[in-house]
Design a protein around this motif. Structure first.
Motif, PDB file in Angstrom:
ATOM      1  N   ASP A   1     -52.613 -53.242 -77.325  1.00 11.99           N
ATOM      2  CA  ASP A   1     -51.488 -52.747 -78.104  1.00 11.99           C
ATOM      3  C   ASP A   1     -51.322 -51.245 -77.881  1.00 11.99           C
ATOM      4  OD1 ASP A   1     -50.598 -55.076 -79.557  1.00 11.99           O
ATOM      5  OD2 ASP A   1     -52.467 -54.957 -80.693  1.00 11.99           O
ATOM      6  N   VAL A   2     -50.087 -50.803 -77.886  1.00 15.24           N
ATOM      7  CA  VAL A   2     -49.776 -49.378 -77.891  1.00 15.24           C
ATOM      8  C   VAL A   2     -49.318 -48.966 -79.295  1.00 15.24           C
ATOM      9  CG1 VAL A   2     -48.290 -47.570 -76.941  1.00 15.24           C
ATOM     10  CG2 VAL A   2     -49.241 -49.338 -75.443  1.00 15.24           C
ATOM     11  N   TYR A   3     -48.377 -49.686 -79.851  1.00 12.04           N
ATOM     12  CA  TYR A   3     -47.892 -49.387 -81.198  1.00 12.04           C
ATOM     13  C   TYR A   3     -49.052 -49.434 -82.195  1.00 12.04           C
ATOM     14  CZ  TYR A   3     -44.994 -49.528 -85.394  1.00 12.04           C
ATOM     15  OH  TYR A   3     -44.424 -49.242 -86.599  1.00 12.04           O
ATOM     16  N   GLY A   4     -49.183 -48.386 -82.994  1.00  8.77           N
ATOM     17  CA  GLY A   4     -50.207 -48.349 -84.027  1.00  8.77           C
ATOM     18  C   GLY A   4     -51.606 -48.037 -83.539  1.00  8.77           C
ATOM     19  N   SER A   5     -51.758 -47.733 -82.260  1.00 11.10           N
ATOM     20  CA  SER A   5     -53.082 -47.439 -81.705  1.00 11.10           C
ATOM     21  C   SER A   5     -53.349 -45.931 -81.749  1.00 11.10           C
ATOM     22  CB  SER A   5     -53.187 -47.976 -80.277  1.00 11.10           C
ATOM     23  OG  SER A   5     -52.259 -47.314 -79.433  1.00 11.10           O
ATOM     24  N   THR A   6     -54.461 -45.519 -81.176  1.00  9.69           N
ATOM     25  CA  THR A   6     -54.839 -44.098 -81.169  1.00  9.69           C
ATOM     26  C   THR A   6     -54.641 -43.527 -79.779  1.00  9.69           C
ATOM     27  OG1 THR A   6     -56.443 -44.353 -82.960  1.00  9.69           O
ATOM     28  CG2 THR A   6     -56.725 -42.458 -81.511  1.00  9.69           C
ATOM     29  N   LEU A   7     -53.832 -42.472 -79.695  1.00  8.03           N
ATOM     30  CA  LEU A   7     -53.567 -41.767 -78.447  1.00  8.03           C
ATOM     31  C   LEU A   7     -54.436 -40.525 -78.391  1.00  8.03           C
ATOM     32  CD1 LEU A   7     -51.858 -41.247 -75.863  1.00  8.03           C
ATOM     33  CD2 LEU A   7     -50.233 -40.017 -77.330  1.00  8.03           C
ATOM     34  N   GLY A   8     -55.216 -40.384 -77.329  1.00  5.91           N
ATOM     35  CA  GLY A   8     -56.025 -39.196 -77.119  1.00  5.91           C
ATOM     36  C   GLY A   8     -55.461 -38.365 -75.984  1.00  5.91           C
ATOM     37  N   ILE A   9     -55.071 -37.136 -76.286  1.00  7.65           N
ATOM     38  CA  ILE A   9     -54.471 -36.240 -75.290  1.00  7.65           C
ATOM     39  C   ILE A   9     -55.486 -35.149 -74.964  1.00  7.65           C
ATOM     40  CG2 ILE A   9     -52.582 -34.642 -74.795  1.00  7.65           C
ATOM     41  CD1 ILE A   9     -50.921 -36.196 -76.890  1.00  7.65           C
ATOM     42  N   ILE A  10     -55.861 -35.048 -73.706  1.00  8.44           N
ATOM     43  CA  ILE A  10     -56.749 -33.971 -73.271  1.00  8.44           C
ATOM     44  C   ILE A  10     -55.893 -32.946 -72.549  1.00  8.44           C
ATOM     45  CG2 ILE A  10     -58.758 -33.352 -71.874  1.00  8.44           C
ATOM     46  CD1 ILE A  10     -59.930 -36.060 -72.424  1.00  8.44           C
ATOM     47  N   GLY A  11     -55.654 -31.817 -73.230  1.00  8.70           N
ATOM     48  CA  GLY A  11     -54.757 -30.788 -72.741  1.00  8.70           C
ATOM     49  C   GLY A  11     -53.496 -30.751 -73.586  1.00  8.70           C
ATOM     50  N   MET A  12     -53.480 -29.932 -74.629  1.00  6.12           N
ATOM     51  CA  MET A  12     -52.347 -29.917 -75.557  1.00  6.12           C
ATOM     52  C   MET A  12     -51.448 -28.714 -75.280  1.00  6.12           C
ATOM     53  SD  MET A  12     -50.843 -31.683 -77.817  1.00  6.12           S
ATOM     54  CE  MET A  12     -51.728 -32.785 -78.936  1.00  6.12           C
ATOM     55  N   GLY A  13     -51.015 -28.608 -74.025  1.00  8.42           N
ATOM     56  CA  GLY A  13     -50.012 -27.613 -73.666  1.00  8.42           C
ATOM     57  C   GLY A  13     -48.618 -28.191 -73.875  1.00  8.42           C
ATOM     58  N   ARG A  14     -47.659 -27.698 -73.105  1.00  9.87           N
ATOM     59  CA  ARG A  14     -46.274 -28.113 -73.296  1.00  9.87           C
ATOM     60  C   ARG A  14     -46.091 -29.614 -73.084  1.00  9.87           C
ATOM     61  NH1 ARG A  14     -46.371 -23.644 -69.894  1.00  9.87           N
ATOM     62  NH2 ARG A  14     -45.481 -21.695 -70.692  1.00  9.87           N
ATOM     63  N   ILE A  15     -46.700 -30.141 -72.004  1.00  8.81           N
ATOM     64  CA  ILE A  15     -46.530 -31.560 -71.701  1.00  8.81           C
ATOM     65  C   ILE A  15     -47.320 -32.411 -72.690  1.00  8.81           C
ATOM     66  CG2 ILE A  15     -46.851 -33.348 -69.944  1.00  8.81           C
ATOM     67  CD1 ILE A  15     -46.469 -31.085 -67.835  1.00  8.81           C
ATOM     68  N   GLY A  16     -48.511 -31.973 -73.050  1.00  5.08           N
ATOM     69  CA  GLY A  16     -49.295 -32.691 -74.042  1.00  5.08           C
ATOM     70  C   GLY A  16     -48.555 -32.791 -75.364  1.00  5.08           C
ATOM     71  N   GLN A  17     -47.918 -31.708 -75.757  1.00  2.44           N
ATOM     72  CA  GLN A  17     -47.151 -31.727 -77.008  1.00  2.44           C
ATOM     73  C   GLN A  17     -45.939 -32.659 -76.896  1.00  2.44           C
ATOM     74  OE1 GLN A  17     -46.384 -27.704 -78.462  1.00  2.44           O
ATOM     75  NE2 GLN A  17     -48.395 -27.070 -77.709  1.00  2.44           N
ATOM     76  N   ALA A  18     -45.318 -32.706 -75.723  1.00  3.08           N
ATOM     77  CA  ALA A  18     -44.196 -33.631 -75.526  1.00  3.08           C
ATOM     78  C   ALA A  18     -44.663 -35.082 -75.626  1.00  3.08           C
ATOM     79  CB  ALA A  18     -43.538 -33.376 -74.170  1.00  3.08           C
ATOM     80  N   LEU A  19     -45.846 -35.378 -75.115  1.00  6.00           N
ATOM     81  CA  LEU A  19     -46.411 -36.718 -75.261  1.00  6.00           C
ATOM     82  C   LEU A  19     -46.667 -37.044 -76.730  1.00  6.00           C
ATOM     83  CD1 LEU A  19     -48.945 -36.668 -72.301  1.00  6.00           C
ATOM     84  CD2 LEU A  19     -47.109 -38.345 -72.575  1.00  6.00           C
ATOM     85  N   ALA A  20     -47.214 -36.075 -77.467  1.00  6.74           N
ATOM     86  CA  ALA A  20     -47.521 -36.302 -78.882  1.00  6.74           C
ATOM     87  C   ALA A  20     -46.248 -36.599 -79.672  1.00  6.74           C
ATOM     88  CB  ALA A  20     -48.243 -35.091 -79.458  1.00  6.74           C
ATOM     89  N   ARG A  21     -45.148 -35.935 -79.317  1.00  5.01           N
ATOM     90  CA  ARG A  21     -43.893 -36.218 -80.015  1.00  5.01           C
ATOM     91  C   ARG A  21     -43.428 -37.656 -79.768  1.00  5.01           C
ATOM     92  NH1 ARG A  21     -42.857 -30.827 -78.433  1.00  5.01           N
ATOM     93  NH2 ARG A  21     -41.718 -31.508 -76.577  1.00  5.01           N
ATOM     94  N   ARG A  22     -43.634 -38.147 -78.568  1.00  5.05           N
ATOM     95  CA  ARG A  22     -43.251 -39.524 -78.267  1.00  5.05           C
ATOM     96  C   ARG A  22     -44.096 -40.523 -79.053  1.00  5.05           C
ATOM     97  NH1 ARG A  22     -41.559 -36.286 -74.667  1.00  5.05           N
ATOM     98  NH2 ARG A  22     -39.971 -36.773 -73.101  1.00  5.05           N
ATOM     99  N   ALA A  23     -45.333 -40.155 -79.338  1.00  2.00           N
ATOM    100  CA  ALA A  23     -46.235 -41.074 -80.043  1.00  2.00           C
ATOM    101  C   ALA A  23     -45.765 -41.384 -81.456  1.00  2.00           C
ATOM    102  CB  ALA A  23     -47.643 -40.488 -80.076  1.00  2.00           C
ATOM    103  N   ARG A  24     -44.978 -40.475 -82.040  1.00  2.00           N
ATOM    104  CA  ARG A  24     -44.514 -40.712 -83.407  1.00  2.00           C
ATOM    105  C   ARG A  24     -43.656 -41.957 -83.497  1.00  2.00           C
ATOM    106  NH1 ARG A  24     -42.478 -34.669 -84.890  1.00  2.00           N
ATOM    107  NH2 ARG A  24     -41.276 -35.136 -83.032  1.00  2.00           N
TER     108      ARG A  24
END
Length: 329
Positions: free
Chosen positions: A140-163
């Motif tokens: 599953d992707v929905y409701g799972s845990t996303l781990g981002i290594i590197g929270m720069g501009r692209i990492g932050q863009a990924l985190a926004r998509r996770a919402r």
């Protein structure tokens, strides 16, 4: 006119822009071997590159070279110490590729998690006979845990998509981002080991350096859940590809999505035969609008760094601004 080398094929209209300012030598073919690159740069004042290695040997062969614009955000192909020692301006193209790269990272993670490539190959091989309740069961992707290594501009863009997927977001970075950014993204800082233990999907977006070499190796892979996926949209060398191939073949992690590789364009042969892996040829930023923006920004950087155009002497994205205005030694 000052002379420049455009070392890789790029959009012809961008080359025409450069010809308004410079005498342009354009390599519109395969990447130049280092000896040929050095020969072509021998009488040049500047260069526009895309991954070509630029170091002290190049500067020794090219005494007039004063600026090199990289058409990429990463610049591990540049020996910045050598640039500084020689007084040569280095530039890159950040920001313009953030969203396209994050989109692609998300697509790659989803494809790995849901076994898209593996199931497509199975279908194309004529193996699909009937629906099965256990056919290509995946994570599953929905409701799972996303781990981002590197929270720069692209990492932050990924985190926004996770919402939009109601995911818990955890991240690791060399230093924590500002509290307001953590709050905006709903992201929790963890040590790298804790992130690897907790995340269902790990995405790598760190720049390559000596310190980040093999950020993910055998020891790190051993910390991950057997149901977890790993996605690399950063740089080759961030992951120990041999160790990852072993982990995939031995089913110690569930799947991987890789856009970058050690020694690319070569790919570790055991990755090519590994199950549950999605492989793409370094195309995370490859939308037409993004690649055009990268090419034009690289051109803007080179024009300004060589003292031309409306921003003469002040390129938009200097990597080593301390050498601006300093004559090459």
């Amino acid at each position: 006119m000052q002379k420049i080398l455009v070392a890789r094929p790029i959009f012809p209209d961008v080359v025409e822009r450069l010809r308004q300012y410079f005498d342009v030598d354009w390599n519109d073919g395969p990447a130049l071997p280092l000896d040929e690159l050095a020969r072509r740069l021998a009488d040049k004042d500047g260069a526009l590159t895309a991954g070509d290695r630029i170091d002290s040997a190049i500067f020794a062969a090219a005494p007039r070279l004063r600026a090199v614009a990289n058409m990429a955000v990463g610049y591990n192909n540049f020996d910045i110490d050598a640039f500084n020692a020689a007084g040569v301006v280095a530039t890159n193209t950040p920001d313009v590729l953030n969203e396209a790269t994050a989109d692609f990272g998300w697509a790659l993670m989803m494809a790995a998690a849901r076994r898209v490539t593996e199931s497509e190959h199975w279908l194309r091989a004529g193996k699909w006979g009937a629906w099965r309740y256990d056919g290509f069961l995946s994570a599953d992707v929905y409701g799972s845990t996303l781990g981002i290594i590197g929270m720069g501009r692209i990492g932050q863009a990924l985190a926004r998509r996770a919402r939009g997927f109601s995911m818990r977001v955890v991240y690791h970075n060399r230093s924590r981002v500002a509290p307001q950014i953590e709050a905006e993204l709903g992201a929790q800082y963890l040590s790298k080991d804790d992130l690897l233990r907790q995340a269902d999907h790990v995405v790598l977006v760190v720049p390559y350096s000596v310190q980040s070499h093999h950020t993910i190796g055998a020891a790190e892979l051993a910390l991950m859940k057997p149901t977890a996926t790993l996605t690399n949209i950063a740089r080759g060398g961030i992951v120990d590809d041999a160790a990852l191939a072993d982990a995939l073949h031995e089913r110690r992690i569930a799947a991987a999505g890789l856009d970058v590789f050690e020694g690319e364009p070569s790919v570790h042969p055991r990755l090519l035969t590994a199950p549950s892996v999605v492989l793409t040829p370094h195309i995370a930023s490859a939308t037409e609008s993004t690649r055009r923006a990268m090419a034009n920004l690289a051109a803007d950087n080179l024009i300004a760094a060589l003292g031309m155009g409306p921003r003469a002497g002040q390129p938009p994205n200097p990597i080593n601004p301390e050498v601006l205005g300093r004559a090459r030694s």
